[in-house]
Enzyme design. Structure first.
Site, PDB file in Angstrom:
ATOM      1  CG  ASP A  98      37.376  40.209  40.577  1.00  0.00           C
ATOM      2  OD1 ASP A  98      37.740  41.381  40.343  1.00  0.00           O
ATOM      3  OD2 ASP A  98      36.196  39.891  40.735  1.00  0.00           O
ATOM      4  CG  ASP A 199      38.063  45.365  42.891  1.00  0.00           C
ATOM      5  OD1 ASP A 199      36.827  45.386  42.804  1.00  0.00           O
ATOM      6  OD2 ASP A 199      38.680  45.760  43.904  1.00  0.00           O
ATOM      7  CD  GLU A 256      34.628  47.960  40.457  1.00  0.00           C
ATOM      8  OE1 GLU A 256      33.539  47.915  41.047  1.00  0.00           O
ATOM      9  OE2 GLU A 256      35.711  47.715  41.032  1.00  0.00           O
ATOM     10  CG  HIS A 328      30.448  41.121  42.591  1.00  0.00           C
ATOM     11  ND1 HIS A 328      30.880  41.568  41.357  1.00  0.00           N
ATOM     12  CD2 HIS A 328      31.286  41.671  43.498  1.00  0.00           C
ATOM     13  CE1 HIS A 328      31.933  42.349  41.523  1.00  0.00           C
ATOM     14  NE2 HIS A 328      32.206  42.427  42.803  1.00  0.00           N
ATOM     15  CG  ASP A 329      30.470  45.264  43.940  1.00  0.00           C
ATOM     16  OD1 ASP A 329      30.443  44.648  45.019  1.00  0.00           O
ATOM     17  OD2 ASP A 329      31.529  45.645  43.411  1.00  0.00           O
TER      18      ASP A 329
END
Length: 561
Positions: A98, A199, A256, A328-329
């Site tokens: 990430d 991210d 993202e 994960h979100d």
């Protein structure tokens, strides 16, 4: 389209904190990941994305980075990370990390130096502004609720944060800061990393005047993404980032990206795009509430189907998107995208088949391959996630009762995806011998890797067949580069499409309805490649294909060019 090394790969996201704990402290670690590389290899995984493992206070689960060059001791050591890289390479697997560079932690050395000297060089690594008439500089609401502006103690200045107040935003207009970030990125790539998941990257471009917007809530604030959508020029920053880092190493990058302008897709993922790919969130945004989770609309199959089809048709003109069911979100996809009658092994296999055989890069999230579903939450005390706690308060302020707000959070919480991986039916699902940092989903006794390894018809073994099919010598080309063509859009409950090239025509057809469905085939079946029926057959009479509820088939048809 020029062929790239990552085009035909299958990726797997690991949330390290919840994957496997080997030292009994209740937190997953690098040693746990190393021990499961063969498990992932058997699943057919090529690329492993690790959610943040950098040194962090974990206010936002590691997305608040205190040192970009250090591994959090909770996860292990840099030596163990190097071992992970080496062991992955032995298995012809790639590791990506990430990359969180819109913001850092307020404990980062840069921010600490900025606070110590708000007029010094490090202050310009961030956004410090004077207030207006005793109020913050502008009326933006952060993604986690409350003002984007935090007052600096003892001063008439505020600093800007789009996420938690402990996550100050980095000033990308400062060339010195950019060079520091590029140096760090290249350090990791030199180490042997194959790329990054990037991210919240669209947020790096700010309107430096920070103008007010019309309030969109009772708090008098406006969502900070309105500023993001109103400003131009993020592409120049992203190109500078790419040319200074990723491009030099032929790195795989997945962005993202929310709030992209409608005509910008080719700039992001075209032949010379900013990134290799970006996630397709088109289905996930269907359940975005206007004011929060509490007014999130229920998912409608027809809208879900239409969103995926539109994204596929639009994207294949320019490149690839990364296809996900969950991450994960997000809450678990089996609980979100399947009606209650379909939240079964057959329904979960069906959903997985659709996702993995779309055009694009498939991403599997840990536990998806065994059909993990949302947990049952008994009280707000069981949640850890900062966003869930904010959404609970938002729901209560909107007039929902405690029980109603809890139900909203139970359905939508990110913690649903963060409960520990379910390895066995033993204590804590085999995740830890200690006390897990977040509760284990009570379903672990029925849904776990150990049990599914023994069951030839399990979701896990089906996923292995599905990934192998996508990567098989006979079908790899059509599933990687073949055209996506929707079919049977007028049949209620059916999601179907062709993957087609010069030599192959593959039909993927699934019945999400509660009743059986019949579709007329346009040409003869040459081969049944996959079915989620236990006997692997299809029910076909002449040119009619009969699909039971929650049935999916992958057929090769005569290819009439």
């Amino acid at each position: 389209m020029g062929k790239k090394w990552w085009h035909d790969k299958v990726a797997y996201q690991i949330y390290p904190k919840s994957f496997l704990d080997t030292n009994g402290d209740g937190i997953g670690d690098l040693r746990g990941i190393i021990s499961k590389l063969d498990y992932l290899k058997k699943l057919g995984i090529d690329i492993i994305w690790l959610s943040p493992i950098y040194k962090s206070p974990f206010v936002d689960q590691g997305y608040d980075i205190a040192d970009y060059y250090a591994i959090a001791e909770e996860f292990g050591t840099m030596e163990e990370f190097d071992e992970l890289l080496a062991e992955a390479k032995k298995r012809d697997m790639h590791i990506i990390m990430d990359l969180v560079i819109n913001h850092c932690s307020d404990k980062h050395e840069w921010f600490q130096k900025a606070l110590a000297d708000p007029d010094g060089a490090f202050a310009d690594y961030f956004y410090f502004r004077k207030g207006k008439n005793g109020n913050p500089p502008s009326n933006y609401r952060s993604y986690f609720g409350g003002s984007c502006w935090e007052k600096v103690p003892g001063m008439d200045k505020y600093y800007f944060h789009m996420f938690a107040k402990e996550q100050p935003d980095l000033n990308w207009e400062n060339p010195k800061l950019r060079q520091e970030l590029y140096k760090m990125i290249n350090w990791w790539l030199e180490k042997g990393l194959s790329g990054f998941r990037i991210d919240a990257i669209i947020n790096i471009k700010k309107d430096l005047n920070f103008p007010d917007f019309a309030p969109d809530g009772k708090d008098g604030l406006a969502s900070c993404w309105k500023m993001v959508e109103s400003v131009d020029g993020v592409g120049e920053l992203l190109e500078d980032l790419k040319k200074s880092t990723f491009e030099k190493y032929d790195a795989f990058t997945v962005g993202e990206v929310f709030n992209m302008k409608p005509d910008e897709l080719p700039e992001f993922i075209g032949e010379t795009g900013h990134f290799s790919t970006i996630f397709d969130f088109s289905a996930h945004t269907l359940t975005d509430g206007e004011h929060g989770w509490y007014d999130a609309p229920k998912l409608e199959f027809a809208k879900w189907r239409a969103a995926i089809i539109q994204a596929q048709l639009e994207t294949q003109k320019y490149g690839f998107k990364a296809n996900i069911i969950e991450n994960h979100d997000e809450p678990r996809g089996a609980s979100r995208f399947l009606p209650s009658y379909a939240q079964t092994p057959d329904g979960i296999k069906m959903l997985g088949t659709i996702s993995l055989l779309l055009r694009g890069i498939p991403f599997i999230y840990q536990g998806q391959e065994i059909g993990m579903r949302n947990a049952k939450w008994n009280s707000m005390e069981e949640f850890d996630d900062i966003s869930t706690k904010d959404q609970y308060h938002t729901a209560r302020e909107a007039g929902l009762s405690d029980q109603e707000a809890l139900e909203v959070c139970s359905r939508m919480s990110r913690d649903n995806a963060r409960t520990p991986m379910q390895w066995t039916s033993g204590e804590n699902g085999g995740f830890t011998k200690g006390t897990p940092w977040l509760k284990v989903n009570p379903l672990f006794k029925d849904v776990n890797v150990e049990a599914q390894e023994q069951d030839t018809d399990s979701v896990l073994n089906y996923y292995r067949k599905l990934v192998a099919l996508r990567k098989s010598d006979e079908l790899k080309e059509v599933f990687t580069y073949g055209e996506f063509l929707p079919e049977y859009e007028n049949v209620d409950g059916v999601m179907a499409f062709y993957r087609k090239d010069e030599s192959k025509c593959i039909l993927v057809a699934a019945n999400f309805g509660n009743d059986a469905a019949t579709i007329k085939l346009k040409s003869e079946i040459e081969k049944v490649w996959l079915s989620n029926r236990i006997d692997g057959t299809v029910d076909c009479e002449k040119d009619s294909l009969n699909l039971r509820s929650c049935e999916v088939v992958v057929l090769e048809l005569e290819n009439h060019k």
